[in-house]
Design a protein around this motif. Structure first.
Motif, PDB file in Angstrom:
ATOM      1  N   LYS A 122      -6.339   2.251   9.886  1.00  0.00           N
ATOM      2  CA  LYS A 122      -5.729   3.542  10.149  1.00  0.00           C
ATOM      3  C   LYS A 122      -5.883   3.987  11.590  1.00  0.00           C
ATOM      4  O   LYS A 122      -5.180   4.839  12.066  1.00  0.00           O
ATOM      5  CB  LYS A 122      -6.316   4.606   9.227  1.00  0.00           C
ATOM      6  N   ALA A 181       1.861   2.685   4.218  1.00  0.00           N
ATOM      7  CA  ALA A 181       2.970   2.332   3.339  1.00  0.00           C
ATOM      8  C   ALA A 181       3.690   1.045   3.756  1.00  0.00           C
ATOM      9  O   ALA A 181       4.280   0.372   2.930  1.00  0.00           O
ATOM     10  CB  ALA A 181       3.964   3.477   3.252  1.00  0.00           C
ATOM     11  N   LYS A 210       0.833  -1.198   0.000  1.00  0.00           N
ATOM     12  CA  LYS A 210       0.000   0.000   0.000  1.00  0.00           C
ATOM     13  C   LYS A 210       0.868   1.249   0.000  1.00  0.00           C
ATOM     14  O   LYS A 210       2.065   1.203   0.236  1.00  0.00           O
ATOM     15  CB  LYS A 210      -0.936   0.004   1.212  1.00  0.00           C
ATOM     16  N   ARG A 211       0.224   2.378  -0.259  1.00  0.00           N
ATOM     17  CA  ARG A 211       0.922   3.664  -0.299  1.00  0.00           C
ATOM     18  C   ARG A 211       0.306   4.614   0.720  1.00  0.00           C
ATOM     19  O   ARG A 211      -0.755   4.338   1.268  1.00  0.00           O
ATOM     20  CB  ARG A 211       0.796   4.268  -1.692  1.00  0.00           C
ATOM     21  N   GLY A 212       0.975   5.700   0.957  1.00  0.00           N
ATOM     22  CA  GLY A 212       0.436   6.734   1.843  1.00  0.00           C
ATOM     23  C   GLY A 212       0.550   6.367   3.306  1.00  0.00           C
ATOM     24  O   GLY A 212       1.615   5.958   3.775  1.00  0.00           O
ATOM     25  N   ASP A 213      -0.563   6.513   4.033  1.00  0.00           N
ATOM     26  CA  ASP A 213      -0.569   6.254   5.470  1.00  0.00           C
ATOM     27  C   ASP A 213      -0.227   4.806   5.803  1.00  0.00           C
ATOM     28  O   ASP A 213       0.326   4.511   6.856  1.00  0.00           O
ATOM     29  CB  ASP A 213      -1.943   6.562   6.071  1.00  0.00           C
TER      30      ASP A 213
END
Length: 92
Positions: free
Chosen positions: A91, A48, A43-46
């Protein structure tokens, strides 16, 4: 070479609530991940550091979220569940 597996408390709680046939499919998915940890999508972003392996069980798509520790060849099972609210719950 097979990697070692550890599970987080979140994964253990979610796994405990699954039906027997779905739990068996999760076990098979975990076995595939331990054989080849890079099989999941990174995954990317928060999220990662998270890898997600998708599989079907009883006609529904399930996601297995995990992280890797390359130095000690360890797979941390973070979460398992259907796609609905999967990433939002991770998250938190």
């Amino acid at each position: 070479m097979i990697w070692s597996v550890r599970q987080t408390r979140r994964f253990a709680r979610q796994y405990k609530k699954l039906h027997n046939n779905t739990a068996a499919d999760v076990d098979a998915a975990v076995e595939k991940v331990t054989q080849s940890p890079k099989i999941g999508d990174r995954k990317r972003g928060d999220l990662a550091t998270l890898y997600v392996y998708k599989f079907h069980s009883t006609g529904q798509l399930y996601l297995l979220g995990y992280t890797l520790d390359d130095s000690v060849r360890l797979v941390y099972l973070e979460a398992v569940g259907s796609h609905e609210n999967f990433y939002r719950d991770l998250k938190r």
